[in-house]
Scaffold this motif. Structure first.
Motif, mmCIF file in Angstrom:
data_model
loop_
_atom_site.group_PDB
_atom_site.id
_atom_site.type_symbol
_atom_site.label_atom_id
_atom_site.label_comp_id
_atom_site.label_asym_id
_atom_site.label_seq_id
_atom_site.Cartn_x
_atom_site.Cartn_y
_atom_site.Cartn_z
ATOM 1 N N SER A 33 12.896 8.951 -2.796
ATOM 2 C CA SER A 33 13.473 8.220 -1.667
ATOM 3 C C SER A 33 12.438 7.277 -1.069
ATOM 4 C CB SER A 33 13.967 9.215 -0.612
ATOM 5 O OG SER A 33 14.456 8.546 0.530
ATOM 6 N N PHE A 34 11.231 7.802 -0.847
ATOM 7 C CA PHE A 34 10.156 6.965 -0.317
ATOM 8 C C PHE A 34 9.790 5.845 -1.282
ATOM 9 C CE2 PHE A 34 9.248 10.880 2.152
ATOM 10 C CZ PHE A 34 9.309 10.331 3.418
ATOM 11 N N LEU A 35 9.690 6.172 -2.556
ATOM 12 C CA LEU A 35 9.330 5.174 -3.561
ATOM 13 C C LEU A 35 10.378 4.057 -3.607
ATOM 14 C CD1 LEU A 35 7.507 4.198 -5.863
ATOM 15 C CD2 LEU A 35 8.785 5.707 -7.404
ATOM 16 N N LEU B 76 0.833 -1.197 0.000
ATOM 17 C CA LEU B 76 0.000 0.000 0.000
ATOM 18 C C LEU B 76 0.873 1.255 0.000
ATOM 19 C CD1 LEU B 76 -2.824 1.256 0.082
ATOM 20 C CD2 LEU B 76 -2.735 1.078 2.591
ATOM 21 N N ALA B 77 1.950 1.231 0.779
ATOM 22 C CA ALA B 77 2.891 2.353 0.802
ATOM 23 C C ALA B 77 3.464 2.585 -0.593
ATOM 24 C CB ALA B 77 4.017 2.082 1.794
ATOM 25 N N LEU B 78 3.832 1.495 -1.257
ATOM 26 C CA LEU B 78 4.364 1.598 -2.617
ATOM 27 C C LEU B 78 3.355 2.269 -3.541
ATOM 28 C CD1 LEU B 78 6.552 0.884 -4.734
ATOM 29 C CD2 LEU B 78 5.432 -1.336 -4.985
ATOM 30 N N ASP B 79 2.097 1.890 -3.442
ATOM 31 C CA ASP B 79 1.052 2.490 -4.285
ATOM 32 C C ASP B 79 0.940 3.999 -4.033
ATOM 33 O OD1 ASP B 79 0.570 -0.059 -5.264
ATOM 34 O OD2 ASP B 79 -1.206 -0.389 -4.010
ATOM 35 N N ARG C 27 16.941 -0.049 -6.778
ATOM 36 C CA ARG C 27 18.281 0.476 -7.083
ATOM 37 C C ARG C 27 18.181 1.669 -8.023
ATOM 38 N NH1 ARG C 27 21.747 -3.582 -9.916
ATOM 39 N NH2 ARG C 27 20.356 -3.011 -11.598
ATOM 40 N N GLN C 28 17.422 1.532 -9.108
ATOM 41 C CA GLN C 28 17.290 2.627 -10.072
ATOM 42 C C GLN C 28 16.667 3.866 -9.425
ATOM 43 O OE1 GLN C 28 14.986 0.718 -13.177
ATOM 44 N NE2 GLN C 28 16.812 0.431 -14.434
ATOM 45 N N THR C 29 15.612 3.672 -8.660
ATOM 46 C CA THR C 29 14.909 4.792 -8.046
ATOM 47 C C THR C 29 15.790 5.486 -7.013
ATOM 48 O OG1 THR C 29 12.794 3.664 -8.386
ATOM 49 C CG2 THR C 29 12.821 5.467 -6.794
ATOM 50 N N LEU C 30 16.469 4.712 -6.174
ATOM 51 C CA LEU C 30 17.319 5.304 -5.136
ATOM 52 C C LEU C 30 18.524 6.006 -5.744
ATOM 53 C CD1 LEU C 30 17.019 2.395 -2.576
ATOM 54 C CD2 LEU C 30 16.111 4.724 -2.277
ATOM 55 N N GLN C 31 19.093 5.445 -6.790
ATOM 56 C CA GLN C 31 20.205 6.119 -7.470
ATOM 57 C C GLN C 31 19.743 7.434 -8.086
ATOM 58 O OE1 GLN C 31 21.540 2.882 -10.020
ATOM 59 N NE2 GLN C 31 23.245 2.424 -8.638
ATOM 60 N N TRP D 181 4.124 5.779 -5.337
ATOM 61 C CA TRP D 181 4.107 5.809 -6.801
ATOM 62 C C TRP D 181 3.171 6.917 -7.285
ATOM 63 C CZ3 TRP D 181 0.595 5.266 -10.766
ATOM 64 C CH2 TRP D 181 1.146 5.112 -12.038
ATOM 65 N N ALA D 182 1.994 7.028 -6.664
ATOM 66 C CA ALA D 182 1.044 8.082 -7.036
ATOM 67 C C ALA D 182 1.656 9.460 -6.788
ATOM 68 C CB ALA D 182 -0.265 7.921 -6.267
ATOM 69 N N GLY D 183 2.352 9.621 -5.660
ATOM 70 C CA GLY D 183 3.012 10.891 -5.364
ATOM 71 C C GLY D 183 4.073 11.234 -6.380
ATOM 72 N N ASP D 184 4.824 10.234 -6.806
ATOM 73 C CA ASP D 184 5.859 10.447 -7.820
ATOM 74 C C ASP D 184 5.234 10.853 -9.154
ATOM 75 O OD1 ASP D 184 8.549 10.304 -8.983
ATOM 76 O OD2 ASP D 184 7.812 8.493 -9.968
ATOM 77 N N GLN D 185 4.104 10.270 -9.493
ATOM 78 C CA GLN D 185 3.438 10.602 -10.752
ATOM 79 C C GLN D 185 2.912 12.039 -10.737
ATOM 80 O OE1 GLN D 185 3.478 8.420 -13.487
ATOM 81 N NE2 GLN D 185 4.925 7.564 -12.015
ATOM 82 N N THR D 186 2.485 12.505 -9.572
ATOM 83 C CA THR D 186 1.934 13.851 -9.459
ATOM 84 C C THR D 186 3.024 14.911 -9.400
ATOM 85 O OG1 THR D 186 0.067 12.920 -8.234
ATOM 86 C CG2 THR D 186 0.350 15.300 -8.133
ATOM 87 N N ASP D 187 4.055 14.674 -8.558
ATOM 88 C CA ASP D 187 5.126 15.666 -8.390
ATOM 89 C C ASP D 187 6.418 14.962 -7.969
ATOM 90 O OD1 ASP D 187 6.804 17.788 -7.887
ATOM 91 O OD2 ASP D 187 5.527 18.726 -6.371
#
Length: 200
Positions: free
Chosen positions: A69-71, A42-45, A85-89, A48-54
């Protein structure tokens, strides 16, 4: 007439931007809550939504963390290590001082089999978190710093792990478990800080 259309368009743009920030803030807050409750999917969802918005949204005042960082942390916690790995980098290329992301990158690299890079990132992440907590406690001890790691338990745990790393005798299962515990613990500390600061 053109000025009126321009001003109307500008007003609409500002309004939509404000809505995006409010939506992202809500997604991050709900994602953090789900993560602290152990509901990582649920946290991932939410993240992910937050990343899509901003994707450039920053959470927090004292502990500043980007949405990536959260994603990335949620991807790690759900076992999506290559994505993590990709997201954190990507997050660290933008926010080099995000020590929690650095810690999770190290944990991720360990899960992907790169112990040398994992150890370097875990050590840097833990050292950064330790130094940040120490800074808050030493420089703001009579203000908001008094509410961060009040008993020193987080820093004591980090110090123990850093001593193990320095010794060269790495107990990997313990180091990974401690790193995961620290990652969630620092988020819990953020919530505890908010509660304590509202009481004072």
């Amino acid at each position: 007439m053109k000025v009126i259309y321009f001003l109307a368009g500008l007003s609409l743009s500002v309004l939509l931007s404000a809505c995006a920030v409010v939506n992202t803030a809500g997604d991050i807050a709900q994602g953090r809550q789900a993560m602290l409750e152990g509901n990582y999917q649920l946290a991932l969802d939410y993240f992910w939504a937050g990343d899509q918005t901003d994707p450039h949204y920053m959470y927090g005042a004292e502990l500043r963390e980007g949405v990536l960082s959260f994603l990335g942390r949620a991807q790690y916690l759900t076992g999506n290590y290559a994505q993590a790995r990709q997201t954190l980098q990507k997050d660290l290329s933008i926010h080099r001082s995000d020590n929690v992301a650095r810690l999770y990158l190290g944990l991720t690299l360990y899960r992907l089999g790169d112990q040398k890079a994992a150890l370097m990132n875990i050590q840097r992440g833990m050292s950064g978190i330790y130094n940040w907590l120490d800074y808050l406690n030493n420089n703001f001890r009579f203000e908001f710093g008094q509410f961060w790691d009040e008993e020193g338990t987080i820093r004591a745990g980090i110090k123990s792990d850093l001593n193990m790393i320095s010794s060269g005798k790495i107990d990997w299962p313990r180091l990974i478990a401690d790193g995961e515990s620290l990652g969630i613990g620092i988020e819990q500390e953020e919530d505890d800080f908010r509660v304590q600061s509202l009481k004072s």
